[in-house]
Scaffold this motif. Structure first.
Motif, short mmCIF file in Angstrom:
data_model
loop_
_atom_site.label_atom_id
_atom_site.label_comp_id
_atom_site.label_asym_id
_atom_site.label_seq_id
_atom_site.Cartn_x
_atom_site.Cartn_y
_atom_site.Cartn_z
N ILE A 155 67.38 48.11 33.31
CA ILE A 155 66.77 49.36 32.82
C ILE A 155 65.45 49.07 32.13
N LEU A 184 54.13 52.54 23.11
CA LEU A 184 54.50 53.25 21.87
C LEU A 184 55.82 52.72 21.33
N GLY A 185 55.76 52.12 20.14
CA GLY A 185 56.96 51.57 19.51
C GLY A 185 57.31 50.21 20.08
N THR A 186 58.29 49.57 19.45
CA THR A 186 58.68 48.23 19.91
C THR A 186 60.13 48.24 20.41
N GLY A 188 63.09 48.50 23.57
CA GLY A 188 63.34 47.62 24.70
C GLY A 188 62.35 47.81 25.85
N VAL A 189 62.03 49.05 26.18
CA VAL A 189 61.12 49.30 27.31
C VAL A 189 59.70 48.85 26.93
N SER A 209 56.27 51.23 13.63
CA SER A 209 56.37 51.71 12.25
C SER A 209 56.43 50.52 11.28
N ILE A 275 58.66 58.38 29.67
CA ILE A 275 59.84 57.51 29.73
C ILE A 275 60.98 58.06 28.88
N LEU A 278 62.24 59.41 21.97
CA LEU A 278 62.81 58.86 20.73
C LEU A 278 62.44 59.68 19.51
N1 LIG Z 1 63.09 57.02 32.07
C1 LIG Z 1 63.73 55.87 32.16
O1 LIG Z 1 63.96 55.34 33.25
C2 LIG Z 1 64.15 55.22 30.89
C3 LIG Z 1 64.58 53.90 30.87
C4 LIG Z 1 64.87 53.31 29.65
C5 LIG Z 1 64.76 54.05 28.48
N2 LIG Z 1 64.39 55.34 28.53
C6 LIG Z 1 64.22 56.13 27.32
O2 LIG Z 1 63.03 55.64 26.71
C7 LIG Z 1 63.17 55.66 25.30
C8 LIG Z 1 62.98 54.24 24.80
O3 LIG Z 1 64.05 53.43 25.25
P1 LIG Z 1 64.27 52.00 24.61
O4 LIG Z 1 65.44 51.41 25.30
O5 LIG Z 1 63.00 51.27 24.59
O6 LIG Z 1 64.70 52.45 23.15
P2 LIG Z 1 64.88 51.62 21.84
O7 LIG Z 1 64.91 50.17 22.16
O8 LIG Z 1 66.03 52.20 21.13
O9 LIG Z 1 63.50 51.97 21.09
C9 LIG Z 1 63.47 52.07 19.74
C10 LIG Z 1 62.04 52.04 19.25
O10 LIG Z 1 61.38 53.24 19.51
C11 LIG Z 1 60.30 53.34 18.61
N3 LIG Z 1 60.11 54.71 18.15
C12 LIG Z 1 60.98 55.55 17.61
N4 LIG Z 1 60.39 56.69 17.24
C13 LIG Z 1 59.08 56.56 17.57
C14 LIG Z 1 57.92 57.38 17.43
N5 LIG Z 1 57.98 58.58 16.85
N6 LIG Z 1 56.74 56.91 17.88
C15 LIG Z 1 56.66 55.70 18.46
N7 LIG Z 1 57.71 54.87 18.60
C16 LIG Z 1 58.90 55.30 18.17
C17 LIG Z 1 60.64 52.47 17.41
O11 LIG Z 1 59.65 51.45 17.33
P3 LIG Z 1 59.26 50.77 15.94
O12 LIG Z 1 60.55 50.36 15.30
O13 LIG Z 1 58.41 49.66 16.33
O14 LIG Z 1 58.58 51.83 15.13
C18 LIG Z 1 61.98 51.87 17.76
O15 LIG Z 1 62.05 50.51 17.44
C19 LIG Z 1 64.53 56.28 25.03
O16 LIG Z 1 64.35 57.66 24.82
C20 LIG Z 1 65.31 56.01 26.30
O17 LIG Z 1 66.34 56.95 26.48
C21 LIG Z 1 64.08 55.95 29.70
#
Ligand SMILES: NC(=O)c1ccc[n+]([C@@H]2O[C@H](COP(=O)([O-])OP(=O)(O)OC[C@H]3O[C@@H](n4cnc5c(N)ncnc54)[C@H](OP(=O)(O)O)[C@@H]3O)[C@@H](O)[C@H]2O)c1
Length: 369
Positions: A155, A184-186, A188-189, A209, A275, A278
């Motif tokens: 993913i 944007l943010g750190t 997993g993606v 943040s 994507i 959050l």
């Molecule tokens: N479309 C797809 O195929 C797909 C695939 C994977 C994930 N997603 C979605 O993409 C999003 C990210 O997934 P992920 O797995 O990377 O999540 P994650 O690992 O839980 O990402 C968490 C990070 O998001 C950042 N964040 C939270 N609020 C924010 C804001 N207002 N502005 C900027 N950054 C913010 C924070 O970064 P900091 O701590 O550095 O501030 C936090 O560490 C989720 O909504 C997930 O459901 C979609």
């Protein structure tokens, strides 16, 4: 065998069963995989809480659903049914494999029907000791990656790859230091995106943040970093860094609180890859402030706004060939590893944001199951 199940009614209701049957009677072109590692994604917590309901084309799933999609496993049996040989993709016992997220999305653009083949909703997922897969839903693991690392690819890394390359011809990923990727943010993606963009030689800007996480991102090769808490007008900073041009690709993981700003700092002709959400699925009301229509925002800079839904197996394999080949040296960052029996704690940890504090992805080990 052991497996975890959810009725999509809460993280605390996740249940481990110990007497689930190991799949038998493999169908044509199927293989049985021993699951070595499972990586968690934000989606898995949403599924377990009954909150993953925004996709019209994803059926609601059955009671007692096995959650999770991302694995690294080992093929332990291949189908011997007549006609299988052509459909086994050359897989043999002992091969290490990762599963694709939407199992029927093999090549080309995703179609609505593929949404009904998502692992961990609506299909039974992978938080189990064994699972049978069609060989077409599996990708070989590059030798240099550990099981923990490989489990993080399906993913996070595939979505990151597609967020950069969805409009690039197959086999010709984006290239050049003049191309700027804003992450944007750190999460997993975003961190996968940072590693991939760096391996492709692109320029990267990442926000967080947390200054500590930005420091870590710099050690991973981020060219520019912005703290979005202390610099709420981070979109202006992106313009400043890029000499007013903006970012060619924006990893829009934030949603409600970030999209308007992303429109302000995307380059003319750039791509906003939608994507996640959050910072919320619904825009907050802004009384007294006119909300500019999305058409106007997109037209202003000739922007392409593209919903990202992971990627095909063909694109997954392209990514492995191009950047997870050992030469580029990318290793997915694993934040914390849990035992299989600790799944409930792991889901809670992810949801509470502990991963977000520590950053990056988490892995459940299948060892000793
Ligand atoms: N479309 C797809 O195929 C797909 C695939 C994977 C994930 N997603 C979605 O993409 C999003 C990210 O997934 P992920 O797995 O990377 O999540 P994650 O690992 O839980 O990402 C968490 C990070 O998001 C950042 N964040 C939270 N609020 C924010 C804001 N207002 N502005 C900027 N950054 C913010 C924070 O970064 P900091 O701590 O550095 O501030 C936090 O560490 C989720 O909504 C997930 O459901 C979609």
């Amino acid at each position: 065998m052991k497996q975890w199940i959810t009725n999509q009614d809460g993280l605390d209701k996740l249940t481990m069963v110990t007497d689930a049957p190991v799949p038998e009677g493999l169908g044509e072109g199927e293989v049985l995989v021993k699951v070595n590692r499972v990586a968690l994604n934000y989606r898995d917590t949403e599924v377990a809480m009954g909150l993953y309901k925004h996709h019209k084309y994803v059926p609601s799933g059955e009671a007692g659903l096995v959650p999770c999609s991302d694995i690294c496993g080992t093929v332990v049996k291949v189908s011997s049914s007549p006609g299988s040989e052509d459909k086994l993709e050359g897989l043999r016992e002992g091969d290490r494999v990762m599963a694709t997220f939407n199992q029927t999305h093999v090549r080309g653009q995703i179609v609505a029907a593929d949404m009904a083949s998502g692992l961990g909703l609506p299909l039974a997922g992978c938080l189990a000791e064994y699972r049978a897969f069609p060989a077409a839903g599996l990708v070989r693991v590059p030798d240099y990656l550990s099981d923990d690392e490989a489990a993080c690819l399906p993913i996070a890394a595939v979505t990151a790859w597609m967020s950069i390359n969805s409009f690039q011809p197959l086999g010709q990923p984006m290239a050049g230091r003049d191309k700027v990727v804003l992450l944007l943010g750190t999460g997993g993606v975003a961190v996968s995106g940072l590693q991939i963009a760096r391996a492709l030689g692109l320029t990267t800007i990442i926000t967080s943040s947390s200054d500590a996480k930005l420091e870590r991102a710099r050690t991973m090769g981020a060219d520019h970093t912005i703290n979005y808490k202390t610099t709420p007008a981070w979109h202006e900073k992106v313009l400043e860094i890029t000499g007013g041009r903006g970012a060619d690709v924006v990893f829009e993981t934030g949603g409600a609180q970030t999209l308007a700003k992303s429109f302000e700092c995307v380059a003319f002709g750039g791509l906003i890859s939608c994507i996640g959400y959050l910072s919320g699925k619904e825009d907050a009301p802004a009384p007294g402030q006119p909300r500019i229509n999305t058409n106007v925002l997109a037209l202003k800079r000739n922007v392409t706004l593209k919903g990202m839904l992971n990627g095909s197996r063909e694109r997954f394999e392209e990514m492995v060939r191009c950047v997870y080949n050992g030469d580029a040296g990318i290793r997915p960052v694993v934040d914390r590893v849990f035992a299989f029996e600790e799944a409930k704690e792991a889901f809670g940890y992810l949801f509470q944001g502990a991963f977000r504090e520590g950053g990056y992805s988490g892995v459940l080990r299948g060892e000793g199951c």
